[in-house]
Design an enzyme around this catalytic site. Structure first.
Site, PDB file in Angstrom:
ATOM      1  N   GLY A 176       0.797  -1.222   0.000  1.00 30.79           N
ATOM      2  CA  GLY A 176       0.000   0.000   0.000  1.00 30.79           C
ATOM      3  C   GLY A 176       0.832   1.275   0.000  1.00 30.79           C
ATOM      4  CG  HIS A 191       0.178  -6.513   5.251  1.00 26.57           C
ATOM      5  ND1 HIS A 191      -0.123  -6.052   6.508  1.00 26.57           N
ATOM      6  CD2 HIS A 191       0.509  -5.423   4.538  1.00 26.57           C
ATOM      7  CE1 HIS A 191       0.041  -4.728   6.553  1.00 26.57           C
ATOM      8  NE2 HIS A 191       0.421  -4.327   5.367  1.00 26.57           N
ATOM      9  CB  CYS A 223       2.477   3.104  10.849  1.00 29.97           C
ATOM     10  SG  CYS A 223       0.996   3.423   9.964  1.00 29.97           S
TER      11      CYS A 223
HETATM   12  N1  PLP Z   1      -3.522   2.667   3.442  1.00 25.50           N
HETATM   13  C1  PLP Z   1      -4.243   2.210   4.472  1.00 25.50           C
HETATM   14  C2  PLP Z   1      -5.659   2.640   4.618  1.00 25.50           C
HETATM   15  C3  PLP Z   1      -3.676   1.340   5.397  1.00 25.50           C
HETATM   16  O1  PLP Z   1      -4.405   0.901   6.437  1.00 25.50           O
HETATM   17  C4  PLP Z   1      -2.327   0.945   5.221  1.00 25.50           C
HETATM   18  C5  PLP Z   1      -1.673   0.060   6.220  1.00 25.50           C
HETATM   19  O2  PLP Z   1      -1.632   0.364   7.391  1.00 25.50           O
HETATM   20  C6  PLP Z   1      -1.620   1.424   4.112  1.00 25.50           C
HETATM   21  C7  PLP Z   1      -2.242   2.282   3.243  1.00 25.50           C
HETATM   22  C8  PLP Z   1      -0.198   1.018   3.884  1.00 25.50           C
HETATM   23  O3  PLP Z   1      -0.162  -0.283   3.346  1.00 25.50           O
HETATM   24  P1  PLP Z   1       1.146  -1.213   3.521  1.00 25.50           P
HETATM   25  O4  PLP Z   1       1.202  -1.651   4.947  1.00 25.50           O
HETATM   26  O5  PLP Z   1       0.875  -2.354   2.568  1.00 25.50           O
HETATM   27  O6  PLP Z   1       2.318  -0.410   3.102  1.00 25.50           O
END
Ligand code: PLP
Length: 391
Positions: free
Chosen positions: A72, A208, A338
């Protein structure tokens, strides 16, 4: 010893057993580099294209408009920056559309990518949601300008669980000729995603979050959208994202998407919605210190993710709750995975007008396919007992 209860599916869903089996199978180990001409390479290419077609079937788009990447975060940066740079190059800077509208509650992967475009001269308007955690169409309408290049709003908000009316917001953006970019990471397989109906110009997904492997994601890009690739090299993924493709990852991702979609079609949304509604009822009836951050219409998936609950708990901090609950055998989060290492209140909550004091007591519980009624009952008992002790 009692089993741990995992209630943080919005951060990462545990790998599905069928996906694990696939990843450990011989057929995956024997694959070559999909760009090579010999049979191991051709088999890998075939497997990759099968994964792409199957994922395209899940989100209803043409397979050749779907590109694999690492997840993402990469997809967000690639799309936001790629479209901004592509449009700038196409315009030769003479008639550049230099304005971008972005929801203030976007995931940091999106928000930071959008804000970084100030360097290129873009003006950014951040759109606050209402107290219901949703972007009102009138707010977007008021923010749009003749020079708006793109609008960036996510389908399902990762902390609150609120779902936006993307088809309506996209129509408004298109009304002024702006492109629409949609983060569909939290919505995939929890909501039916029909890209052709949503009519967005770009969207992205992460494996994931749905029980697929880490390190693989995909983005959709409408072919007519101006775009400059960020990652250059061997020209893989139709030159939009260079780098040898993660074929086992793509296979695992596609399988997870198919399995979870089938589970949803068998009524999983209702099951999770029912568990979530009961959990909220139990918590709020038994403690006046707990309230839902946004009101949830009973099991209405057009406004809220079914297995997602975000609450504000008075007079106790998220981190204290998370660590104590962890000791008691429960995995939950304070909001975004995060940001859970920071002591700052969530930007999502402050941007929608929640006070800093209230935001400190945020707790996100997200259910998944393996969550049982007993898991929810045990969690409710644990949280309520923790609050009794902490008073
Ligand atoms: N966008 C949203 C809404 C998310 O919840 C996340 C993950 O926490 C991401 C983007 C980022 O994705 P990734 O963990 O695959 O980098």
């Amino acid at each position: 010893m009692t089993e741990r209860v995992f209630l943080d599916y919005a951060a990462t869903a545990p790998l599905l057993p069928q996906v694990r089996e696939l990843l450990e199978s011989n057929s995956v180990y024997k694959l070559g580099n999909p760009s090579t001409l010999y049979s191991e390479g051709r088999q890998a290419r075939q497997a990759l294209e099968q994964a792409r077609s199957s994922l395209a079937g899940v989100v209803s788009c043409a397979a050749h408009d779907l590109y694999f990447c690492s997840g993402g975060t990469e997809a967000a940066g690639t799309l936001v920056e790629g479209i901004a740079r592509g449009a700038l190059e196409k315009s030769g800077k003479k008639t550049a559309r230099m304005h971008i509208v972005c929801a203030a509650f976007e995931h940091p992967a999106v928000l930071q990518s959008v804000l970084s475009l100030k360097r290129l001269g873009y003006e950014i308007s951040l759109l606050r949601s209402g107290k219901d955690g949703r972007i009102a169409p009138e707010r977007l309408e008021a923010a749009l300008r003749a020079d708006t290049l793109m609008v960036v709003i996510m389908l399902a908000q990762n902390e609150l669980g609120t779902v936006q009316d993307i088809a309506c917001l996209t129509r408004l953006a298109h009304g002024v000729g702006a492109f629409f970019v949609c983060d569909c990471v939290q919505g995939l397989t929890k909501l039916p995603i029909v890209l052709t109906n949503l009519a967005v110009d770009a969207a992205f997904f992460s494996s994931h979050k749905i029980g697929g492997p880490f390190g693989i994601g995909a983005f959709y890009l409408r072919p007519s959208v101006p775009f400059l690739p960020r990652q250059l090299g061997g020209g893989q993924e139709q030159k939009l994202r260079s780098g040898t493709q993660n074929v086992p990852g793509a296979l695992g991702f596609a399988l997870a998407a198919e399995l979870e979609t089938a589970r949803m079609q068998r009524g999983e949304q209702n099951r999770q919605g029912f568990l979530r509604d009961n959990l909220l009822k139990q918590l709020t009836q038994e403690s006046s210190r707990i309230r839902a951050t946004v009101s949830i219409a009973r099991t209405n998936t057009s406004t809220h993710l079914p297995g997602h609950l975000h609450v504000l708990v008075q007079d106790i901090e998220s981190q204290t709750m998370i660590l104590k609950l962890d000791e008691m055998g429960f995995a939950v989060s304070g909001g975004a995975a995060c940001s859970s290492n920071t002591l700052e209140p969530s930007h999502v909550l402050t941007s929608m007008g929640v006070s800093r004091d209230d935001a400190y007591g945020a707790l996100r519980v997200s259910l998944g396919g393996s969550t049982s009624p007993d898991d929810c009952d045990r969690f409710a008992t644990a949280l309520l007992s923790l609050l009794e002790v902490s008073h």
